[in-house]
Enzyme design. Structure first.
Site, PDB file in Angstrom:
ATOM      1  N   ASN A   1       0.974  -0.937  -0.002  1.00 54.51           N
ATOM      2  CA  ASN A   1      -0.067  -0.111  -0.229  1.00 54.51           C
ATOM      3  C   ASN A   1       0.702   1.266  -0.096  1.00 54.51           C
ATOM      4  O   ASN A   1       2.267   1.107   0.003  1.00 54.51           O
ATOM      5  CB  ASN A   1      -0.965  -0.269   1.253  1.00 54.51           C
ATOM      6  CG  ASN A   1      -0.279   0.232   2.518  1.00 54.51           C
ATOM      7  OD1 ASN A   1       0.452   0.855   3.112  1.00 54.51           O
ATOM      8  ND2 ASN A   1      -0.299  -1.214   3.199  1.00 54.51           N
TER       9      ASN A   1
ATOM     10  N   ASP B   1      -4.538  -6.298   5.518  1.00 57.37           N
ATOM     11  CA  ASP B   1      -5.243  -7.164   6.319  1.00 57.37           C
ATOM     12  C   ASP B   1      -5.388  -8.683   5.672  1.00 57.37           C
ATOM     13  O   ASP B   1      -5.572  -9.778   6.385  1.00 57.37           O
ATOM     14  CB  ASP B   1      -6.692  -6.820   6.049  1.00 57.37           C
ATOM     15  CG  ASP B   1      -7.066  -5.404   7.005  1.00 57.37           C
ATOM     16  OD1 ASP B   1      -6.224  -5.368   7.910  1.00 57.37           O
ATOM     17  OD2 ASP B   1      -7.747  -4.397   6.300  1.00 57.37           O
TER      18      ASP B   1
ATOM     19  N   LYS C   1       9.246 -16.778  -9.923  1.00 57.37           N
ATOM     20  CA  LYS C   1       8.347 -15.892 -10.562  1.00 57.37           C
ATOM     21  C   LYS C   1       7.321 -16.819 -11.482  1.00 57.37           C
ATOM     22  O   LYS C   1       7.492 -17.687 -12.227  1.00 57.37           O
ATOM     23  CB  LYS C   1       9.086 -15.083 -11.693  1.00 57.37           C
ATOM     24  CG  LYS C   1       8.338 -14.058 -12.222  1.00 57.37           C
ATOM     25  CD  LYS C   1       9.293 -13.237 -13.065  1.00 57.37           C
ATOM     26  CE  LYS C   1       8.390 -12.177 -13.963  1.00 57.37           C
ATOM     27  NZ  LYS C   1       8.591 -12.489 -15.360  1.00 57.37           N
TER      28      LYS C   1
ATOM     29  N   PHE D   1      -4.843   3.496  15.151  1.00 61.63           N
ATOM     30  CA  PHE D   1      -5.093   4.639  14.115  1.00 61.63           C
ATOM     31  C   PHE D   1      -6.327   4.075  13.578  1.00 61.63           C
ATOM     32  O   PHE D   1      -6.449   2.905  13.079  1.00 61.63           O
ATOM     33  CB  PHE D   1      -3.755   4.751  13.186  1.00 61.63           C
ATOM     34  CG  PHE D   1      -3.012   5.968  13.487  1.00 61.63           C
ATOM     35  CD1 PHE D   1      -1.990   5.622  14.602  1.00 61.63           C
ATOM     36  CD2 PHE D   1      -2.855   7.136  12.867  1.00 61.63           C
ATOM     37  CE1 PHE D   1      -1.183   6.772  15.147  1.00 61.63           C
ATOM     38  CE2 PHE D   1      -2.129   8.090  13.293  1.00 61.63           C
ATOM     39  CZ  PHE D   1      -1.214   7.872  14.293  1.00 61.63           C
TER      40      PHE D   1
ATOM     41  N   LYS E   1     -13.715   0.539  16.780  1.00 61.59           N
ATOM     42  CA  LYS E   1     -12.250   0.006  16.694  1.00 61.59           C
ATOM     43  C   LYS E   1     -11.799   0.090  18.321  1.00 61.59           C
ATOM     44  O   LYS E   1     -11.368  -1.003  18.602  1.00 61.59           O
ATOM     45  CB  LYS E   1     -11.517   0.470  15.662  1.00 61.59           C
ATOM     46  CG  LYS E   1     -11.511  -0.048  14.628  1.00 61.59           C
ATOM     47  CD  LYS E   1     -10.616   0.547  13.459  1.00 61.59           C
ATOM     48  CE  LYS E   1     -11.455   0.336  12.052  1.00 61.59           C
ATOM     49  NZ  LYS E   1     -10.851   1.118  11.131  1.00 61.59           N
TER      50      LYS E   1
ATOM     51  N   LYS F   1     -11.128  -3.345  20.152  1.00 63.59           N
ATOM     52  CA  LYS F   1      -9.408  -3.879  20.068  1.00 63.59           C
ATOM     53  C   LYS F   1      -8.954  -3.534  21.432  1.00 63.59           C
ATOM     54  O   LYS F   1      -7.732  -3.529  21.680  1.00 63.59           O
ATOM     55  CB  LYS F   1      -8.603  -3.233  19.017  1.00 63.59           C
ATOM     56  CG  LYS F   1      -9.245  -3.512  17.655  1.00 63.59           C
ATOM     57  CD  LYS F   1      -8.090  -3.373  16.622  1.00 63.59           C
ATOM     58  CE  LYS F   1      -8.743  -3.542  15.166  1.00 63.59           C
ATOM     59  NZ  LYS F   1      -7.807  -3.251  14.231  1.00 63.59           N
TER      60      LYS F   1
HETATM   61  N1  CTP Z   1      -3.639  -2.966  12.472  1.00 69.44           N
HETATM   62  C1  CTP Z   1      -2.765  -4.003  13.119  1.00 69.44           C
HETATM   63  N2  CTP Z   1      -2.823  -5.172  12.617  1.00 69.44           N
HETATM   64  C2  CTP Z   1      -3.589  -5.537  11.454  1.00 69.44           C
HETATM   65  C3  CTP Z   1      -4.533  -4.660  10.818  1.00 69.44           C
HETATM   66  C4  CTP Z   1      -4.330  -3.075  11.530  1.00 69.44           C
HETATM   67  O1  CTP Z   1      -2.098  -3.779  13.963  1.00 69.44           O
HETATM   68  N3  CTP Z   1      -3.370  -6.731  10.927  1.00 69.44           N
HETATM   69  C5  CTP Z   1      -3.581  -1.632  13.148  1.00 69.44           C
HETATM   70  C6  CTP Z   1      -3.272  -0.497  12.579  1.00 69.44           C
HETATM   71  O2  CTP Z   1      -1.868  -0.349  12.629  1.00 69.44           O
HETATM   72  C7  CTP Z   1      -3.976   0.476  12.914  1.00 69.44           C
HETATM   73  C8  CTP Z   1      -5.263   0.024  13.111  1.00 69.44           C
HETATM   74  O3  CTP Z   1      -4.894  -1.482  13.385  1.00 69.44           O
HETATM   75  O4  CTP Z   1      -3.716   1.130  14.418  1.00 69.44           O
HETATM   76  C9  CTP Z   1      -6.186   0.109  12.040  1.00 69.44           C
HETATM   77  O5  CTP Z   1      -7.337  -0.825  12.415  1.00 69.44           O
HETATM   78  P1  CTP Z   1      -8.030  -1.558  11.221  1.00 69.44           P
HETATM   79  O6  CTP Z   1      -9.265  -2.305  11.696  1.00 69.44           O
HETATM   80  O7  CTP Z   1      -7.265  -2.627  10.600  1.00 69.44           O
HETATM   81  O8  CTP Z   1      -8.496  -0.818  10.255  1.00 69.44           O
HETATM   82  P2  CTP Z   1      -8.911  -0.936   8.855  1.00 69.44           P
HETATM   83  O9  CTP Z   1      -7.877  -1.639   8.169  1.00 69.44           O
HETATM   84  O10 CTP Z   1      -9.250   0.423   8.419  1.00 69.44           O
HETATM   85  O11 CTP Z   1     -10.194  -1.911   8.984  1.00 69.44           O
HETATM   86  P3  CTP Z   1     -11.437  -1.928   8.450  1.00 69.44           P
HETATM   87  O12 CTP Z   1     -11.009  -2.519   7.113  1.00 69.44           O
HETATM   88  O13 CTP Z   1     -12.294  -2.800   9.372  1.00 69.44           O
HETATM   89  O14 CTP Z   1     -11.984  -0.397   8.453  1.00 69.44           O
END
Ligand code: CTP
Length: 390
Positions: A201, A272, A282, A318, A332, A336
């Site tokens: 990303n 995620d 490859k 965040f 969240k 969490k």
């Molecule tokens: N985070 C983490 N480990 C993951 C995913 C996210 O530690 N596997 C942390 C990020 O560093 C950030 C927060 O979780 O502090 C973001 O939450 P998250 O639920 O992942 O947000 P989104 O990806 O935006 O989730 P959603 O798709 O549910 O909106």
């Protein structure tokens, strides 16, 4: 606190003895270091009398390595006034007199500067670039203020008043995290598809690196676990950098250090999902029109730390949201087990990935809510740290 006041050669140097007096009145121990030109504006006798300590101004006078012993003694260095010259020297790593040598040796400890100069000099791109460089290293700037300048014109360039400098030192809470260890996650994660491709990303890591530097500037030891980024921690010796690639590597590093930490701020943009399988060669086109990649879920580092959290540990996450921002962030925070969540809304201009600025809402478990204006990521980092450690 043990504070070194560094004085450089600008007319505002006449206010330095007042700054020293106010710092002492506020309970600090003060020693002064001055450039040769500063002593054209304020005398050695004045500075030694108000500080009650010998002045450091000559690199060779004592024949000893006084810049090192003074660096070991000081807990903070305040340069007031800071001329364009000293700002440029530090930005370029030049150490050609007592104060500039001390400033380089002070790397990794809190430095505050109160710039003072003519408004055109302040506006010069070289000065502005140098100031940005110093800020990116965690050096705090107080002022300059707008007003009448010694050269007879009005504009931005006046040194902040001594009382404002004293107040700013208090607000920043320098060294208030002394003896504490904090974990920060930063940057993107890369999830391998095969030996040459990955899913990633646009996260640059800038926010996480600014958080690590601000925590170190406040006296903490920092464990910075970062995904792939070209950024480096430039000055602080208090930051341990763990470079990882994937979410699972970040998970392993973060869960290992968290039990030893007072708190954690997780700013990484963790993927995620990852490909269910990673080919060790490859992948070739297989002749068909499309291709399906099977993805499996990565561990949630933040939720895992929320489950591990002990009494007294602070956990900050965040949330990057596009709609229903506050409600999603609040959900969240609860799900969490966080103490604070920092909400970035992608609807705010200048916030988010890659840019140097950010605008955030810091929501506390206790219902507190702090909203920032659009600030540099360094300033946002300090605001977050002040909010979650107060
Ligand atoms: N985070 C983490 N480990 C993951 C995913 C996210 O530690 N596997 C942390 C990020 O560093 C950030 C927060 O979780 O502090 C973001 O939450 P998250 O639920 O992942 O947000 P989104 O990806 O935006 O989730 P959603 O798709 O549910 O909106």
């Amino acid at each position: 606190m043990k504070i070194i006041v560094g004085i450089t050669g600008g007319i505002a140097a006449y206010k330095a003895p007042e700054l020293v007096r106010l710092l002492k009145k506020a309970g600090h121990e003060v020693r002064c270091a001055a450039t040769e030109h500063a002593l054209e504006f304020v005398t050695r006798v004045t500075l030694e009398t108000v500080s009650g300590a010998p002045l450091y101004s000559d690199l060779f006078a004592s024949g000893r390595t006084e810049h090192i012993s003074l660096k070991d003694w000081g807990e903070m260095l305040v340069v007031a006034p800071a001329t364009a010259n000293i700002i440029g020297k530090v930005a370029s790593g030049i150490a050609d007199d007592a104060l500039s040598t001390l400033l380089l040796a002070f790397s990794g400890k809190p430095v505050v500067m109160a710039p003072a100069m003519n408004c055109e000099m302040w506006a010069h791109p070289a000065v502005q670039r140098n100031v940005e460089t110093l800020k990116s290293w965690g050096i705090r700037m107080v002022g300059p203020a707008e007003g009448e300048l010694a050269c007879g014109v009005s504009g931005v360039g006046r040194m902040a008043e001594p009382q404002q400098i004293v107040d700013a030192i208090g607000e920043g809470g320098p060294l208030k995290l002394n003896g504490e260890r904090w974990l920060v996650t930063a940057g993107p994660t890369y999830e391998r598809i095969d030996s040459v491709r990955f899913i990633g990303n646009y996260s640059s890591g800038k926010m996480g690196f600014a958080l690590a530097e601000a925590l170190a500037g406040a006296g903490a030891e920092v464990e910075l676990v970062t995904g792939p980024t070209s950024l480096n921690i430039s000055t602080s010796q208090r930051v341990n950098v763990h470079r990882v690639e994937s979410a699972r590597e970040m998970y392993a590093a973060a869960t290992e250090v968290f039990p030893r930490c007072h708190g954690a701020i997780l700013s990484a943009a963790v993927a995620d999902y990852r490909p269910a399988e990673c080919a060790d060669h490859k992948l070739k086109k297989n002749g068909s029109e499309g291709m399906t990649l099977e993805l499996v879920q990565n561990p949630d580092i933040l939720a895992t730390l929320g489950g591990m959290k002990r009494e007294g540990q602070t956990l900050v996450g965040f949330a990057l949201e596009t709609d229903n921002e506050e409600a999603n962030a609040q959900r969240k925070l609860e799900k969490k087990n966080l103490d604070y969540i920092v909400l970035n809304s992608l609807r705010d201009k200048g916030a988010g990935f890659g840019v140097d600025t950010n605008k955030v809402y810091i929501i506390g478990r206790d219902g507190s809510r702090t909203e920032s204006p659009l600030l540099s990521k360094q300033e946002v980092a300090r605001l977050i740290i002040n909010t979650v450690t107060s």
